[in-house]
Design a protein around this motif. Sequence first.
Motif, PDB file in Angstrom:
ATOM      1  N   ASP A 119       0.874  -1.253   0.087  1.00 22.85           N
ATOM      2  CA  ASP A 119       0.114   0.084   0.000  1.00 22.85           C
ATOM      3  C   ASP A 119       0.928   1.229  -0.057  1.00 22.85           C
ATOM      4  N   GLY A 120       0.747   2.215  -0.964  1.00 22.08           N
ATOM      5  CA  GLY A 120       1.552   3.574  -0.953  1.00 22.08           C
ATOM      6  C   GLY A 120       2.216   3.696  -2.100  1.00 22.08           C
ATOM      7  N   ASN A 121       2.991   4.553  -2.098  1.00 21.04           N
ATOM      8  CA  ASN A 121       3.944   4.641  -3.304  1.00 21.04           C
ATOM      9  C   ASN A 121       5.324   4.289  -2.975  1.00 21.04           C
ATOM     10  N   HIS A 122       5.602   3.855  -2.082  1.00 20.94           N
ATOM     11  CA  HIS A 122       7.023   3.343  -1.573  1.00 20.94           C
ATOM     12  C   HIS A 122       6.922   1.637  -1.618  1.00 20.94           C
ATOM     13  N   LYS A 123       8.335   1.450  -2.173  1.00 23.74           N
ATOM     14  CA  LYS A 123       8.596  -0.114  -2.098  1.00 23.74           C
ATOM     15  C   LYS A 123       9.373  -0.282  -0.789  1.00 23.74           C
ATOM     16  N   ILE A 124       9.082  -1.315  -0.290  1.00 24.53           N
ATOM     17  CA  ILE A 124       9.573  -1.865   1.326  1.00 24.53           C
ATOM     18  C   ILE A 124      11.389  -1.788   0.932  1.00 24.53           C
ATOM     19  N   ARG A 125      11.917  -0.871   1.696  1.00 24.71           N
ATOM     20  CA  ARG A 125      13.542  -0.804   1.732  1.00 24.71           C
ATOM     21  C   ARG A 125      14.137  -2.079   2.251  1.00 24.71           C
ATOM     22  N   GLU A 126      15.116  -2.573   1.620  1.00 26.41           N
ATOM     23  CA  GLU A 126      15.973  -3.723   2.175  1.00 26.41           C
ATOM     24  C   GLU A 126      15.205  -5.165   2.004  1.00 26.41           C
ATOM     25  N   VAL A 134       1.143   0.266  -4.534  1.00 28.61           N
ATOM     26  CA  VAL A 134      -0.424   0.601  -5.159  1.00 28.61           C
ATOM     27  C   VAL A 134      -0.749   1.661  -4.244  1.00 28.61           C
ATOM     28  N   ILE A 135      -0.878   2.769  -4.877  1.00 28.23           N
ATOM     29  CA  ILE A 135      -1.305   3.975  -4.457  1.00 28.23           C
ATOM     30  C   ILE A 135      -2.686   3.599  -4.040  1.00 28.23           C
ATOM     31  N   LYS A 136      -3.288   3.996  -2.662  1.00 30.11           N
ATOM     32  CA  LYS A 136      -4.593   3.726  -2.181  1.00 30.11           C
ATOM     33  C   LYS A 136      -4.907   2.417  -2.526  1.00 30.11           C
ATOM     34  N   GLY A 137      -4.103   1.468  -2.157  1.00 31.74           N
ATOM     35  CA  GLY A 137      -4.022   0.021  -2.515  1.00 31.74           C
ATOM     36  C   GLY A 137      -5.049  -0.641  -1.336  1.00 31.74           C
ATOM     37  N   ASP A 138      -5.574  -0.026  -0.457  1.00 34.14           N
ATOM     38  CA  ASP A 138      -6.571  -0.566   0.597  1.00 34.14           C
ATOM     39  C   ASP A 138      -7.662  -0.371  -0.115  1.00 34.14           C
ATOM     40  N   SER A 139      -7.967  -0.008  -1.195  1.00 34.67           N
ATOM     41  CA  SER A 139      -9.343   0.503  -1.860  1.00 34.67           C
ATOM     42  C   SER A 139      -9.421  -0.146  -3.072  1.00 34.67           C
ATOM     43  N   LYS A 140      -8.288  -1.006  -3.400  1.00 30.28           N
ATOM     44  CA  LYS A 140      -8.008  -1.861  -4.808  1.00 30.28           C
ATOM     45  C   LYS A 140      -7.860  -3.156  -4.608  1.00 30.28           C
ATOM     46  N   SER A 141      -7.062  -3.346  -3.831  1.00 37.42           N
ATOM     47  CA  SER A 141      -6.606  -4.811  -3.619  1.00 37.42           C
ATOM     48  C   SER A 141      -7.323  -5.540  -2.159  1.00 37.42           C
ATOM     49  N   LEU A 142      -7.809  -6.724  -2.340  1.00 36.86           N
ATOM     50  CA  LEU A 142      -8.323  -7.369  -1.332  1.00 36.86           C
ATOM     51  C   LEU A 142      -7.354  -7.818  -0.354  1.00 36.86           C
ATOM     52  N   SER A 143      -6.334  -7.956  -0.727  1.00 41.45           N
ATOM     53  CA  SER A 143      -5.255  -8.650   0.123  1.00 41.45           C
ATOM     54  C   SER A 143      -4.761  -7.387   1.033  1.00 41.45           C
ATOM     55  N   ILE A 144      -4.357  -6.231   0.203  1.00 38.74           N
ATOM     56  CA  ILE A 144      -3.990  -5.235   1.031  1.00 38.74           C
ATOM     57  C   ILE A 144      -4.858  -4.783   2.171  1.00 38.74           C
ATOM     58  N   ALA A 145      -6.452  -4.515   1.530  1.00 38.13           N
ATOM     59  CA  ALA A 145      -7.357  -4.032   2.595  1.00 38.13           C
ATOM     60  C   ALA A 145      -7.491  -5.276   3.810  1.00 38.13           C
ATOM     61  N   ALA A 146      -7.304  -6.569   3.470  1.00 41.24           N
ATOM     62  CA  ALA A 146      -7.314  -7.550   4.469  1.00 41.24           C
ATOM     63  C   ALA A 146      -6.188  -7.340   5.468  1.00 41.24           C
ATOM     64  N   ALA A 147      -4.831  -6.910   4.855  1.00 51.31           N
ATOM     65  CA  ALA A 147      -3.710  -6.523   5.682  1.00 51.31           C
ATOM     66  C   ALA A 147      -4.024  -5.249   6.702  1.00 51.31           C
ATOM     67  N   SER A 148      -4.603  -4.374   5.872  1.00 50.22           N
ATOM     68  CA  SER A 148      -5.053  -3.121   6.605  1.00 50.22           C
ATOM     69  C   SER A 148      -5.830  -3.399   7.930  1.00 50.22           C
ATOM     70  N   ILE A 149      -6.691  -4.296   7.840  1.00 47.08           N
ATOM     71  CA  ILE A 149      -7.713  -4.694   9.000  1.00 47.08           C
ATOM     72  C   ILE A 149      -6.861  -5.629   9.974  1.00 47.08           C
ATOM     73  N   ILE A 150      -6.119  -6.483   9.701  1.00 43.14           N
ATOM     74  CA  ILE A 150      -5.378  -7.124  10.670  1.00 43.14           C
ATOM     75  C   ILE A 150      -4.461  -6.269  11.325  1.00 43.14           C
ATOM     76  N   ALA A 151      -3.554  -5.328  10.480  1.00 43.43           N
ATOM     77  CA  ALA A 151      -2.702  -4.563  11.295  1.00 43.43           C
ATOM     78  C   ALA A 151      -3.449  -3.605  12.296  1.00 43.43           C
ATOM     79  N   LYS A 152      -4.588  -3.043  11.757  1.00 45.20           N
ATOM     80  CA  LYS A 152      -5.148  -1.879  12.587  1.00 45.20           C
ATOM     81  C   LYS A 152      -5.996  -2.592  14.017  1.00 45.20           C
ATOM     82  N   VAL A 153      -6.504  -3.770  13.531  1.00 46.09           N
ATOM     83  CA  VAL A 153      -7.106  -4.377  14.762  1.00 46.09           C
ATOM     84  C   VAL A 153      -5.955  -4.855  15.797  1.00 46.09           C
TER      85      VAL A 153
END
Length: 207
Positions: A119-126, A134-153
């Motif tokens: 999610d976002g405009n940066h690749k993961i360093r290292e 993927v900019i605004k990936g949590d509204s475009k990708s189901l796997s990113i959106a799922a990850a966002s919920i797991i991280a937030k909760v």
Amino acid sequence: MEKNMENKNIMYLFDIENGDVVGVDEAGRGPLAGPVVAAVAKIKKYDERLDKINDSKKLTEKMRDSLYDVILENFEVGVGIADVDEIDSLNILNATFLAMRRAISNLNSDVKFQKVLVDGNHKIREYNGEQIPVIKGDSKSLSIAAASIIAKVTRDRMLIQISEKYPEYKFEKHKGYGTVVHRNAILENGPIEGVHRKSFLKKILGE
């Protein structure tokens, strides 16, 4: 078919069209206290309950909590955390990348994938694997959106636990973000070692 259902299917199709992917997202870059938490998710099976998944910021706390168990049932999940000391020493962006790398490392070793959708405009360093920001990936990708919920909760539950030890700060209400209540509590009681991010408090404390 309902429009809402179509949107969610598009999120699922986005992942399929990008190949054998996992999604990565984080929670907690902006707060004054607590860790930054990242999660990675790869779908195992699809069912209609997943149509309720969306960007975690657009869901109520109750909705996120109910989807958390649905995601664990239908996705392979890994979680990574960077603590307050790491945030202060590395800066929040590098600490976020650290949490993301840890999340990927904590994914079950039997889980195979070819690409990481971030999610976002940066690749993961290292991180040396193939990545697609993927900019605004949590509204475009189901796997990113799922990850966002797991991280937030996951992060919210950590802050609720902290609130039990330090009730005067009301972490259960603001989850460490810089609300008026939280800022006043810091001014009145001082920052908590290992909980508050010193590098984030300079303006508040005048240091």
